[in-house]
Design an enzyme around this catalytic site. Sequence first.
Site, PDB file in Angstrom:
ATOM      1  N   GLN A  73       0.815  -1.215   0.000  1.00  0.00           N
ATOM      2  CA  GLN A  73       0.000   0.000   0.000  1.00  0.00           C
ATOM      3  C   GLN A  73       0.848   1.265   0.000  1.00  0.00           C
ATOM      4  O   GLN A  73       0.323   2.350  -0.278  1.00  0.00           O
ATOM      5  CB  GLN A  73      -0.949  -0.015   1.204  1.00  0.00           C
ATOM      6  CG  GLN A  73      -0.259   0.074   2.548  1.00  0.00           C
ATOM      7  CD  GLN A  73      -1.220  -0.089   3.714  1.00  0.00           C
ATOM      8  OE1 GLN A  73      -1.598  -1.179   4.092  1.00  0.00           O
ATOM      9  NE2 GLN A  73      -1.626   1.028   4.286  1.00  0.00           N
TER      10      GLN A  73
ATOM     11  N   HIS B 249      -5.888  -1.596  11.799  1.00  0.00           N
ATOM     12  CA  HIS B 249      -5.321  -1.972  10.504  1.00  0.00           C
ATOM     13  C   HIS B 249      -6.141  -3.112   9.894  1.00  0.00           C
ATOM     14  O   HIS B 249      -6.375  -4.123  10.540  1.00  0.00           O
ATOM     15  CB  HIS B 249      -3.867  -2.395  10.708  1.00  0.00           C
ATOM     16  CG  HIS B 249      -3.150  -2.754   9.449  1.00  0.00           C
ATOM     17  ND1 HIS B 249      -3.117  -1.925   8.341  1.00  0.00           N
ATOM     18  CD2 HIS B 249      -2.442  -3.858   9.109  1.00  0.00           C
ATOM     19  CE1 HIS B 249      -2.405  -2.502   7.377  1.00  0.00           C
ATOM     20  NE2 HIS B 249      -1.986  -3.681   7.821  1.00  0.00           N
TER      21      HIS B 249
ATOM     22  N   ASN C 252      -1.193  -9.460   4.629  1.00  0.00           N
ATOM     23  CA  ASN C 252      -1.078  -8.027   4.864  1.00  0.00           C
ATOM     24  C   ASN C 252      -0.881  -7.316   3.520  1.00  0.00           C
ATOM     25  O   ASN C 252      -0.752  -7.971   2.472  1.00  0.00           O
ATOM     26  CB  ASN C 252       0.100  -7.771   5.814  1.00  0.00           C
ATOM     27  CG  ASN C 252       0.048  -6.402   6.471  1.00  0.00           C
ATOM     28  OD1 ASN C 252      -0.817  -5.585   6.164  1.00  0.00           O
ATOM     29  ND2 ASN C 252       0.980  -6.143   7.370  1.00  0.00           N
TER      30      ASN C 252
ATOM     31  N   CYS D 253      -5.286   0.515   3.724  1.00  0.00           N
ATOM     32  CA  CYS D 253      -5.398  -0.901   4.100  1.00  0.00           C
ATOM     33  C   CYS D 253      -6.821  -1.419   3.939  1.00  0.00           C
ATOM     34  O   CYS D 253      -7.051  -2.552   3.517  1.00  0.00           O
ATOM     35  CB  CYS D 253      -4.946  -1.091   5.540  1.00  0.00           C
ATOM     36  SG  CYS D 253      -5.841  -0.078   6.738  1.00  0.00           S
TER      37      CYS D 253
END
Length: 330
Positions: free
Chosen positions: A132, A277, A297, A138
């Site tokens: 990102q 997150h 992630n 996110c």
Amino acid sequence: MHIFCAAFPFALLIPVCCSAATSQMWEEWKTQHNRGYSNQTEAALRRAIWEKNLLLVLTHNQEASAGKHSFVMGLNHLADMTAEEINERLNGLKLEEPLRFRNGTFNDAASLSIPESVDWRERGLVGPVRNQGSCGSCWAFSSLGALEGQMKKKTGVLITLSPQNLVDCSIPDRNFGCNGGFITKSYSYIIRNRGVDSESFYPYEHQNGKCRYSDKGKAAYCSDLHILPQGDEAALQAAVASVGPIAVAVNAMLSSFQLYKGGLYNVPDCNPVLINHAVLVVGYGTDGGQDYWLVKNSWGTDWGEGGFIRMARNKKNLCGIATLGVYPIL
Ligand SMILES: *[C@@H]1O[C@H](CO)[C@@H](O)[C@H](O)[C@H]1NC(C)=O
Ligand SMILES: *[C@@H]1O[C@H](CO)[C@@H](O)[C@H](O)[C@H]1NC(C)=O
């Protein structure tokens, strides 16, 4: 990298005992991560932060090799930033609304026979790890990850979707682009807009831009969303097993998470309420007697186990992994 000074008897004293070695590591780290700073002041500040993180990583990994931790840390691309900076720049999950709206139970939970372990990567439901960058997007990567999985299940084709589309176009749905957003409101936008573009049509720019959605690039859609019961790891497990990858939120505020390198992330003081997150649960399993969640992630492949983290499961909702689970319904 932690081997570098391991020959010295007091590895913890590295910044004092062998600054030449530290300097060499710093130069190597900057080269590896392609880092340059605009002036001396900035460079000195970044190096001081990096050295603090170096000490943290070395201390942690020494304790890990003594059996105190089940995971190791590393000096990844985030190592010249403080935890506060990372939280501010990267962890842009907004929270107020989803907590008010819940669709309650995961209905199928009781009636399903749930496998011991699941890894949706093996079934082709998980796209490549993304980065990102310095943008609090996110929420877009997480929500699209779950949608990519559902689309693949339906059509047989895995297409990477466009977080930039959501960053630029879901402002009216009360997302804030690179300044943060909601998993649920990503889906609100896609429902309202009747689609979302593919990454190849609408590439990522890691900054806010003008909305350029076009039907020509449309690669996915959804008509509804389901929010899992809050904090219920059994319901999350059932959902992961029967639905596919699920968008979730975690507490990513700790340096141990930000500089996670590998192993089973189990930090008992990781508060399950302070989620900041958004990530994607793509499976679960058990390793050495400890249950874990397999989580994707959006911090690039340099972070963690090729961009993934295994987080302790059935540890009282560690880091809030089951505090906010959401998936789209096509
Ligand atoms: C050094 O660079 C930083 C970051 O780009 C900037 O904020 C700062 O004002 C600069 N300082 C000087 C003295 O140029
Ligand atoms: C779940 O709740 C959201 C938010 O209130 C709502 O928009 C959605 O239609 C609900 N979905 C289902 C399947 O009930």
